[in-house]
Design an enzyme around this catalytic site. Structure first.
Site, short mmCIF file in Angstrom:
data_model
loop_
_atom_site.label_atom_id
_atom_site.label_comp_id
_atom_site.label_asym_id
_atom_site.label_seq_id
_atom_site.Cartn_x
_atom_site.Cartn_y
_atom_site.Cartn_z
CG ASN A 83 -0.27 -0.05 2.31
OD1 ASN A 83 0.59 0.93 2.96
ND2 ASN A 83 -0.28 -1.21 3.15
CE LYS B 49 12.13 -10.65 -11.86
NZ LYS B 49 13.03 -9.46 -12.99
CG PHE C 243 -4.46 6.09 12.69
CD1 PHE C 243 -4.13 7.11 12.16
CD2 PHE C 243 -3.91 5.96 13.85
CE1 PHE C 243 -3.86 8.34 12.61
CE2 PHE C 243 -3.38 7.32 14.49
CZ PHE C 243 -3.31 8.05 13.84
#
Length: 420
Positions: free
Chosen positions: A228, A311, A346
């Protein structure tokens, strides 16, 4: 009730500069304050003028810079040190040298700076800078502790780094850089903002505050992750506000830029994590030690069900990524919270923010929730300002619009103080 807040610096600030090479750093502080609308006055000692000129400081202040030459001139009104002492809402001495520190510690008044300190009653922020050997001398540390034992004096710790008096680079092999360097301008400005808000009160002395910050990353492989946009700025501001009010701070953070982390003093316990599970472990290990916990971090809700330790090539990437839930850290803390521990969460929301925030407050056994509209301009992720609604479990609600994140952090601690 919504409160649209002005610049935190639109106040009367007296900057006192004593003699040290770090005096050049104060130019950025003065310039920033003046641009933000502060009324800035400055005093330079005779030795300060060996490093920086009154003309430079006067230009940045947009006002005459005072020296001892002004102090010893006859006046047609009240003495200059009395006028300045009564005018100032905050005095900042930066840098403060061993000499000026010793004078203040013993109540001496032999120049304009020291006379003004004795003629004032506002908070005084001391920002030391000196050679590491000088700073570490027992007598200097005794003077430092003596001054800080008085309520109106607030100190900023020196930081580790290369000093102007250090050894040449070729002689530094296996040599540890020590403290003595003056805090950076952004650190000084943050402390000034805090003192202007609190008036110098230290209501968190003796308290341990646990803060989480940043956005966790849930990796699919070593280079790809679900994340995020959280930068950690709000969590950092909460940690700064707690420190400036006297708390001992534990700071658990997901990846945050190094330049932001340097805004915290060296003595803060910082714990770096990446994933939600790592943050969960770090928070649980420290939660029992905390009087107040403020969970600011934007913790991932989901993570890839499978992790690849290499990867993936572009051709091997799955067209659909199976997900699983991350642990709900805040809910877990709410379940194990013991009186008189205080827990703040929050809620980053879009659209209508209050209903989901209140649901979170109740469901997770929080004392306060901060509802944050992240879809508004200059609020939420990445911004330097914020807009939020603070709500407690008894139904009290206060809105703050367009204030700095540090200012919002102080309003949060004010809200906690009232709630307690």
């Amino acid at each position: 009730m919504k409160q649209i807040l002005p610049s935190p610096f639109q106040r009367k600030i007296l900057i006192a500069i004593s003699g040290g090479i770090a005096a050049y750093k104060i130019c950025e502080v003065i310039s920033t304050l003046a641009k933000a609308g502060a009324e800035v006055r400055a005093i330079l000692t005779d030795s300060a003028q060996q490093f920086i000129t009154p003309l430079t400081i006067a230009t940045l202040c947009r006002h005459h810079a005072y020296t001892d030459a002004d102090f010893w001139q006859p006046t047609h009104g009240r003495p200059l040190h009395i006028q300045l002492g009564e005018w100032a809402e905050l005095v900042v001495i930066a840098p403060i040298t061993a000499n000026t520190l010793a004078k203040i510690a013993t109540g001496m008044a032999d120049n304009l700076l020291t006379n003004t300190i004795l003629a004032s009653s506002c908070p005084v922020l001391l920002v030391p800078a000196m050679n590491r050997q000088m700073w570490q001398q027992n007598i200097v540390q005794q003077n430092w502790q003596n001054v800080l034992s008085h309520e109106r004096f607030h100190g900023m710790a020196t930081v580790a780094g290369i000093l102007a008096c250090d050894l040449p680079l070729k002689e530094r092999e296996d040599w540890q850089v020590g403290s003595g360097r003056m805090a950076e301008p952004k650190q000084i400005l943050a402390h000034i903002e805090s003192l202007l808000h609190t008036g110098g009160k230290r209501d968190l002395v003796g308290k341990r505050v646990l803060v989480s910050a940043g956005g966790t990353r849930e990796h699919l492989d070593p280079v790809r992750f679900i994340g995020n946009p959280s930068t950690g700025k709000m969590g950092l501001a909460v940690a700064q506000a707690a420190i400036h009010r006297g708390a001992t701070v534990m700071f658990v953070h997901a990846p945050i830029k190094t330049e932001l982390l340097t805004l915290l003093p060296d003595e803060v316990e910082g714990v770096s994590v990446t994933s939600a599970e790592q943050m969960r472990q770090a928070m649980l290990e420290r939660f029992s030690q905390a009087d107040i916990t403020v969970m600011v971090a934007a913790v991932g809700d989901v993570q890839p069900a499978q992790y690849y330790d290499y990867k993936l090539s572009k051709g091997d990437l799955p067209t659909a990524i199976p997900l699983k839930q991350c642990a709900d850290i805040l809910a877990e803390l709410g379940k194990i919270k013991q009186p008189p521990q205080f827990l703040v969460g929050f809620a980053a929301q879009t659209g209508e923010i209050l209903t989901p925030a209140l649901q979170k407050l109740e469901a997770k056994n929080l004392d306060i929730i901060v509802a944050n509209p992240v879809d508004q301009v200059n609020a939420g992720f990445g911004s330097d300002t914020n807009t939020a609604t603070l709500m407690n479990k008894r139904g009290k609600q206060v809105d703050f619009v367009g204030c700095s994140k540090l200012k919002l952090a102080h309003h949060l601690f004010d809200f906690i103080e009232i709630d307690n």
